[in-house]
Design an enzyme around this catalytic site. Structure first.
Site, PDB file in Angstrom:
ATOM      1  N   CYS A  90       0.859  -1.208   0.005  1.00 25.34           N
ATOM      2  CA  CYS A  90      -0.062  -0.083  -0.150  1.00 25.34           C
ATOM      3  C   CYS A  90       0.773   1.201   0.076  1.00 25.34           C
ATOM      4  O   CYS A  90       0.729   2.184   0.976  1.00 25.34           O
ATOM      5  CB  CYS A  90      -1.107  -0.148   1.283  1.00 25.34           C
ATOM      6  SG  CYS A  90      -0.239  -0.422   2.799  1.00 25.34           S
ATOM      7  N   GLY A  91       1.967   1.235  -0.975  1.00 22.51           N
ATOM      8  CA  GLY A  91       2.585   2.452  -1.023  1.00 22.51           C
ATOM      9  C   GLY A  91       3.404   2.695   0.126  1.00 22.51           C
ATOM     10  O   GLY A  91       4.054   1.754   1.009  1.00 22.51           O
TER      11      GLY A  91
END
Lengths: 289, 137
Positions: A90-91
């Site tokens: 998620c980044g």
């Protein structure tokens, strides 16, 4: 120069990856909507709680104030409650929260204070473990819960409160990521013990009667306020996580698309070159006869 | 009839928001009816039924599992950590509530907490009795 078969394989594998990232993006988008509405639904409660608490706290300021507002009088031992996600991909979501917590922990240590860390969520633990192995006192795992709710927040808040009552720390700070929009999540540090009470909301006409008395209501309200703060952090975090994952997966899908385009071009070019080469060979062979 | 704004808020959602004529709340020191122009008050609630009168003969009932009620000049707000429409409440829900209170009582760290949970447990059981009578009637 890769062979045609290599190129074909490579394109196929990137395509498969793209399908996965695309699916993850869509799942995150659906989950985001749910998480966002949950976070928004929790907001009014937290806001009202804050106003009631502010008007109550204004009345009991001074020596008689409960320890959850006034603190223990020292700030030697700090507790950092670091809320992160249970899953990656998620980044920069997890690492930005962990970085904020790490900077804070290092700054506190430089001042000669003791730092204790409670990790909520496995990812933050994985990151912080390398540097603060000995300072982490607990890992709270929420993986088995599909949707975080009041109950989860309550368990965490009870845990923190029990430690506070046992005198294990003086100041507690909560780390989470505030959900601004899909592309912007802001890692935030919030002091929860002693409670940060917004001042100046006391207006002249709101002189309340209390039933039972102020002190008793405050005693009930303060732990509950802690739970609400934790719940808010968890819900904001959940929304942020899905938002971060959505944008991360979106760019991953786009990058995969670009890669496929380049590889396909390369594949077509080398296929054409091969055909041309064969043609030249045949023609020059025929001419030689 | 004079009306005022009533909001019932739980951590997970807002159950009710609108104008009402009167609200009956189960405060820890007894039931309390609040009409428009009530003196500002903050009171703790015990598990029980909140009855909001939206008009003559027109009411809505909610179950709250404790919380706090705040009345000021213009509005009444109930902050409940547990709130449901009365239609969604049955014995199973109450039993589950009692069970969580019991498990928490068993794990309570200090005396204050124990005393509070004990009280909550008694209130819940009391309410369950009232609830069953209501159903029978």
């Amino acid at each position: 120069m890769p062979s045609l078969k290599d190129l074909r394989n490579r394109i196929a594998s990137v395509k498969a990856t793209q399908k996965i990232t695309k699916a993850m993006q869509m799942v995150a988008a659906a989950k985001l909507r749910r998480a966002q509405s949950a976070a928004e639904a929790a907001r009014p409660y937290a806001e009202r709680m804050e106003t009631v608490l502010a008007s109550l706290a204004a009345g009991v300021a001074g020596d008689g104030a409960p320890r959850l507002i006034a603190g223990t009088g020292s700030d030697k031992v700090h507790l950092l409650v670091v809320c992160t996600a249970e899953r990656g991909l998620c980044g920069a979501f997890n690492s930005s929260i962990a970085r904020l917590a790490r900077d804070k922990a290092l700054a506190l240590k430089a001042e000669g204070k003791t730092v204790k860390i409670i990790c909520v969520g496995k990812k933050g633990y994985d990151i912080l473990r390398r540097q603060f192995e000995r300072d982490i006192i607990e890992l709270i795992d929420l993986r088995s819960f599909k949707q975080v709710g009041y109950v989860n927040a309550e368990t965490i808040a009870q845990n923190v409160l029990a430690r506070f009552d046992a005198g294990e720390f003086d100041v507690a700070t909560l780390f989470f990521s505030k959900f601004r929009s899909v592309i912007s999540q802001i890692p935030t540090a919030q002091r929860i013990i002693p409670a940060e009470i917004p001042a100046g909301t006391q207006t002249s006409d709101s002189v309340y009667e209390y039933e039972p008395d102020e002190g008793e209501i405050l005693d009930v309200l303060l732990p509950r306020n802690l739970t609400v703060q934790v719940l808010r952090a968890l819900l904001e975090n959940a929304a942020s996580e899905q938002g971060a994952r959505m944008s991360a997966m979106d760019s991953a899908t786009r990058n995969a698309g670009e890669m496929i385009k380049k590889q396909t071009q390369l594949y077509n070019r080398s296929r054409q070159a091969m055909i041309t080469k064969e043609l030249i060979e045949i023609i020059s062979g025929a001419e030689a006869l | 009839m004079a009306t005022f704004k009533f909001e019932l808020v739980s951590p997970e959602n807002i159950l009710f928001s609108g104008e009402v004529v009167s609200v009956i709340v189960p405060s820890v020191e007894g039931e309390m009816t609040i009409l428009a122009g009530h003196v500002p008050i903050v009171a703790a609630l015990k598990p029980g039924i909140v009855l909001a009168q939206t008009g003559p003969g027109n009411g809505k009932e909610f179950f709250v599992g404790g919380g706090i009620v705040e009345v000021n000049q213009t509005a009444l707000t109930i902050l409940a950590e547990q709130a449901r429409f009365i239609e969604d409440v049955d014995n199973d829900v109450l039993d589950a509530e009692i069970l969580t209170a019991e498990t928490r009582l068993a794990a309570a760290p200090n005396e204050d907490e124990q005393r509070r949970l004990q009280e909550l447990l008694i209130q819940l059981q009391e309410f369950k009795g009232v609830f069953q009578q209501r159903k029978a009637a």
